[in-house]
Design a protein around this motif. Sequence first.
Motif, PDB file in Angstrom:
ATOM      1  N   VAL A   1      -3.950   0.823   0.154  1.00  0.00           N
ATOM      2  CA  VAL A   1      -2.858   1.474   0.868  1.00  0.00           C
ATOM      3  C   VAL A   1      -3.152   2.972   0.942  1.00  0.00           C
ATOM      4  O   VAL A   1      -3.741   3.544   0.026  1.00  0.00           O
ATOM      5  CB  VAL A   1      -1.495   1.215   0.177  1.00  0.00           C
ATOM      6  CG1 VAL A   1      -1.441   1.787  -1.223  1.00  0.00           C
ATOM      7  CG2 VAL A   1      -0.343   1.735   1.023  1.00  0.00           C
ATOM      8  N   VAL A   2      -2.771   3.581   2.062  1.00  0.00           N
ATOM      9  CA  VAL A   2      -2.908   5.022   2.227  1.00  0.00           C
ATOM     10  C   VAL A   2      -1.617   5.670   1.717  1.00  0.00           C
ATOM     11  O   VAL A   2      -0.524   5.272   2.109  1.00  0.00           O
ATOM     12  CB  VAL A   2      -3.146   5.407   3.703  1.00  0.00           C
ATOM     13  CG1 VAL A   2      -3.229   6.918   3.855  1.00  0.00           C
ATOM     14  CG2 VAL A   2      -4.406   4.736   4.228  1.00  0.00           C
ATOM     15  N   LEU A   3      -1.786   6.658   0.829  1.00  0.00           N
ATOM     16  CA  LEU A   3      -0.642   7.346   0.245  1.00  0.00           C
ATOM     17  C   LEU A   3      -0.751   8.848   0.470  1.00  0.00           C
ATOM     18  O   LEU A   3      -1.847   9.393   0.581  1.00  0.00           O
ATOM     19  CB  LEU A   3      -0.557   7.066  -1.258  1.00  0.00           C
ATOM     20  CG  LEU A   3      -0.338   5.611  -1.654  1.00  0.00           C
ATOM     21  CD1 LEU A   3      -0.448   5.455  -3.161  1.00  0.00           C
ATOM     22  CD2 LEU A   3       1.002   5.107  -1.156  1.00  0.00           C
ATOM     23  N   ASN A   4       0.415   9.495   0.474  1.00  0.00           N
ATOM     24  CA  ASN A   4       0.491  10.948   0.602  1.00  0.00           C
ATOM     25  C   ASN A   4       0.586  11.556  -0.790  1.00  0.00           C
ATOM     26  O   ASN A   4       1.413  11.127  -1.608  1.00  0.00           O
ATOM     27  CB  ASN A   4       1.721  11.324   1.433  1.00  0.00           C
ATOM     28  CG  ASN A   4       1.743  12.787   1.799  1.00  0.00           C
ATOM     29  OD1 ASN A   4       1.520  13.664   0.975  1.00  0.00           O
ATOM     30  ND2 ASN A   4       2.028  13.055   3.058  1.00  0.00           N
ATOM     31  N   LYS A   5      -0.239  12.562  -1.070  1.00  0.00           N
ATOM     32  CA  LYS A   5      -0.253  13.193  -2.385  1.00  0.00           C
ATOM     33  C   LYS A   5       1.083  13.827  -2.759  1.00  0.00           C
ATOM     34  O   LYS A   5       1.424  13.911  -3.931  1.00  0.00           O
ATOM     35  CB  LYS A   5      -1.339  14.271  -2.450  1.00  0.00           C
ATOM     36  CG  LYS A   5      -2.735  13.739  -2.492  1.00  0.00           C
ATOM     37  CD  LYS A   5      -3.726  14.874  -2.576  1.00  0.00           C
ATOM     38  CE  LYS A   5      -5.133  14.361  -2.548  1.00  0.00           C
ATOM     39  NZ  LYS A   5      -6.113  15.454  -2.571  1.00  0.00           N
ATOM     40  N   GLU A   6       1.821  14.284  -1.760  1.00  0.00           N
ATOM     41  CA  GLU A   6       3.120  14.896  -2.050  1.00  0.00           C
ATOM     42  C   GLU A   6       4.141  13.864  -2.507  1.00  0.00           C
ATOM     43  O   GLU A   6       5.017  14.165  -3.305  1.00  0.00           O
ATOM     44  CB  GLU A   6       3.639  15.653  -0.827  1.00  0.00           C
ATOM     45  CG  GLU A   6       2.865  16.914  -0.534  1.00  0.00           C
ATOM     46  CD  GLU A   6       3.406  17.658   0.684  1.00  0.00           C
ATOM     47  OE1 GLU A   6       4.468  17.266   1.212  1.00  0.00           O
ATOM     48  OE2 GLU A   6       2.757  18.630   1.097  1.00  0.00           O
ATOM     49  N   GLU A   7       4.021  12.648  -1.990  1.00  0.00           N
ATOM     50  CA  GLU A   7       4.964  11.590  -2.361  1.00  0.00           C
ATOM     51  C   GLU A   7       4.525  10.859  -3.628  1.00  0.00           C
ATOM     52  O   GLU A   7       5.344  10.529  -4.481  1.00  0.00           O
ATOM     53  CB  GLU A   7       5.098  10.608  -1.207  1.00  0.00           C
ATOM     54  CG  GLU A   7       6.185   9.597  -1.397  1.00  0.00           C
ATOM     55  CD  GLU A   7       6.368   8.708  -0.172  1.00  0.00           C
ATOM     56  OE1 GLU A   7       7.119   7.725  -0.294  1.00  0.00           O
ATOM     57  OE2 GLU A   7       5.769   8.967   0.883  1.00  0.00           O
TER      58      GLU A   7
ATOM     59  N   SER B   1       4.107  -1.595   0.416  1.00  0.00           N
ATOM     60  CA  SER B   1       3.359  -2.634   1.124  1.00  0.00           C
ATOM     61  C   SER B   1       1.955  -2.097   1.409  1.00  0.00           C
ATOM     62  O   SER B   1       1.779  -0.939   1.772  1.00  0.00           O
ATOM     63  CB  SER B   1       4.068  -3.040   2.412  1.00  0.00           C
ATOM     64  OG  SER B   1       4.227  -1.932   3.242  1.00  0.00           O
ATOM     65  N   TYR B   2       0.991  -2.937   1.207  1.00  0.00           N
ATOM     66  CA  TYR B   2      -0.399  -2.527   1.350  1.00  0.00           C
ATOM     67  C   TYR B   2      -0.820  -2.549   2.815  1.00  0.00           C
ATOM     68  O   TYR B   2      -0.330  -3.352   3.593  1.00  0.00           O
ATOM     69  CB  TYR B   2      -1.301  -3.416   0.497  1.00  0.00           C
ATOM     70  CG  TYR B   2      -1.002  -3.250  -0.983  1.00  0.00           C
ATOM     71  CD1 TYR B   2      -1.419  -2.115  -1.652  1.00  0.00           C
ATOM     72  CD2 TYR B   2      -0.282  -4.196  -1.674  1.00  0.00           C
ATOM     73  CE1 TYR B   2      -1.133  -1.935  -2.983  1.00  0.00           C
ATOM     74  CE2 TYR B   2       0.007  -4.030  -3.013  1.00  0.00           C
ATOM     75  CZ  TYR B   2      -0.422  -2.895  -3.665  1.00  0.00           C
ATOM     76  OH  TYR B   2      -0.131  -2.716  -4.986  1.00  0.00           O
ATOM     77  N   ASP B   3      -1.742  -1.668   3.151  1.00  0.00           N
ATOM     78  CA  ASP B   3      -2.247  -1.596   4.525  1.00  0.00           C
ATOM     79  C   ASP B   3      -3.211  -2.726   4.836  1.00  0.00           C
ATOM     80  O   ASP B   3      -3.252  -3.228   5.949  1.00  0.00           O
ATOM     81  CB  ASP B   3      -2.937  -0.244   4.769  1.00  0.00           C
ATOM     82  CG  ASP B   3      -1.950   0.908   4.766  1.00  0.00           C
ATOM     83  OD1 ASP B   3      -0.906   0.788   5.442  1.00  0.00           O
ATOM     84  OD2 ASP B   3      -2.204   1.910   4.080  1.00  0.00           O
ATOM     85  N   VAL B   4      -4.005  -3.105   3.852  1.00  0.00           N
ATOM     86  CA  VAL B   4      -4.988  -4.175   4.056  1.00  0.00           C
ATOM     87  C   VAL B   4      -5.331  -4.798   2.706  1.00  0.00           C
ATOM     88  O   VAL B   4      -5.343  -4.118   1.682  1.00  0.00           O
ATOM     89  CB  VAL B   4      -6.262  -3.651   4.776  1.00  0.00           C
ATOM     90  CG1 VAL B   4      -6.999  -2.646   3.946  1.00  0.00           C
ATOM     91  CG2 VAL B   4      -7.178  -4.784   5.176  1.00  0.00           C
ATOM     92  N   SER B   5      -5.578  -6.101   2.731  1.00  0.00           N
ATOM     93  CA  SER B   5      -6.019  -6.836   1.542  1.00  0.00           C
ATOM     94  C   SER B   5      -7.339  -7.507   1.881  1.00  0.00           C
ATOM     95  O   SER B   5      -7.480  -8.120   2.935  1.00  0.00           O
ATOM     96  CB  SER B   5      -4.990  -7.884   1.135  1.00  0.00           C
ATOM     97  OG  SER B   5      -3.778  -7.287   0.769  1.00  0.00           O
ATOM     98  N   ILE B   6      -8.298  -7.377   0.967  1.00  0.00           N
ATOM     99  CA  ILE B   6      -9.628  -7.961   1.149  1.00  0.00           C
ATOM    100  C   ILE B   6      -9.849  -8.979   0.029  1.00  0.00           C
ATOM    101  O   ILE B   6      -9.643  -8.672  -1.149  1.00  0.00           O
ATOM    102  CB  ILE B   6     -10.738  -6.879   1.087  1.00  0.00           C
ATOM    103  CG1 ILE B   6     -10.473  -5.744   2.068  1.00  0.00           C
ATOM    104  CG2 ILE B   6     -12.116  -7.503   1.267  1.00  0.00           C
ATOM    105  CD1 ILE B   6     -10.667  -6.089   3.517  1.00  0.00           C
ATOM    106  N   HIS B   7     -10.278 -10.176   0.406  1.00  0.00           N
ATOM    107  CA  HIS B   7     -10.513 -11.227  -0.588  1.00  0.00           C
ATOM    108  C   HIS B   7     -11.601 -10.789  -1.570  1.00  0.00           C
ATOM    109  O   HIS B   7     -12.576 -10.128  -1.212  1.00  0.00           O
ATOM    110  CB  HIS B   7     -10.913 -12.530   0.110  1.00  0.00           C
ATOM    111  CG  HIS B   7     -10.842 -13.708  -0.806  1.00  0.00           C
ATOM    112  ND1 HIS B   7     -11.830 -14.001  -1.701  1.00  0.00           N
ATOM    113  CD2 HIS B   7      -9.876 -14.647  -0.986  1.00  0.00           C
ATOM    114  CE1 HIS B   7     -11.495 -15.078  -2.400  1.00  0.00           C
ATOM    115  NE2 HIS B   7     -10.304 -15.491  -1.969  1.00  0.00           N
ATOM    116  N   ASP B   8     -11.416 -11.195  -2.809  1.00  0.00           N
ATOM    117  CA  ASP B   8     -12.347 -10.831  -3.884  1.00  0.00           C
ATOM    118  C   ASP B   8     -13.784 -11.259  -3.580  1.00  0.00           C
ATOM    119  O   ASP B   8     -14.728 -10.536  -3.906  1.00  0.00           O
ATOM    120  CB  ASP B   8     -11.869 -11.457  -5.196  1.00  0.00           C
ATOM    121  CG  ASP B   8     -12.734 -11.077  -6.370  1.00  0.00           C
ATOM    122  OD1 ASP B   8     -12.958  -9.861  -6.576  1.00  0.00           O
ATOM    123  OD2 ASP B   8     -13.191 -11.987  -7.091  1.00  0.00           O
ATOM    124  N   ASP B   9     -13.964 -12.408  -2.968  1.00  0.00           N
ATOM    125  CA  ASP B   9     -15.327 -12.867  -2.655  1.00  0.00           C
ATOM    126  C   ASP B   9     -16.061 -11.864  -1.762  1.00  0.00           C
ATOM    127  O   ASP B   9     -17.259 -11.640  -1.925  1.00  0.00           O
ATOM    128  CB  ASP B   9     -15.300 -14.229  -1.965  1.00  0.00           C
ATOM    129  CG  ASP B   9     -14.945 -15.365  -2.914  1.00  0.00           C
ATOM    130  OD1 ASP B   9     -15.128 -15.212  -4.137  1.00  0.00           O
ATOM    131  OD2 ASP B   9     -14.475 -16.415  -2.424  1.00  0.00           O
TER     132      ASP B   9
END
Length: 166
Positions: free
Chosen positions: A8-14, A28-36
């Motif tokens: 997830v992309v986050l803002n340093k101020e927040e 909520s996450y921006d993207v999920s990548i399978h462990d494999d």
Amino acid sequence: MALVHDFVVLNKEEYTYSDYMNVIKKVSYDVSIHDDLILYYMDYLKWIPSYNPSLKVRHTGLNYYDITVIDIEGATQAYNLFLSIVGILKLSPDILKLNGSYSYQLADDEDPFSESNVYRIVRGSLKQDKLIYQRDKIVEQFEKLANCFKRVIDSNGQLYVFHMGI
């Protein structure tokens, strides 16, 4: 439950780097990548400069079981890496067939000829997992991830990517 790595992309101020406990399961996450897939590309991921807020140390790569911050210091490398992966994947057939991890079964008994209590692998149990994916879905995931790093670059360091390991 599938093993995934969330980004997830986050803002340093927040959310400062030390606020990571407030991020886990609350955004909520921006993207999920399978462990494999993470394991498949792990050698390359080790090149990305990153930060471990739990240990308060800079290093390279993703923390497999823990959290990782990839800020402006590693964003350009990460962006270029994931764009390169996308470029390679676009050359592939519609159905990706990749070689995964090796697995084996240990024998229940110890080697009677060994003095060091070495365990034996059951003959014929060694196998390599085969990973099969729809190319376009994987390309879409990696493009989303590359775009996350592009946002960090374009923010002049105001944003960072937060990675949650498995």
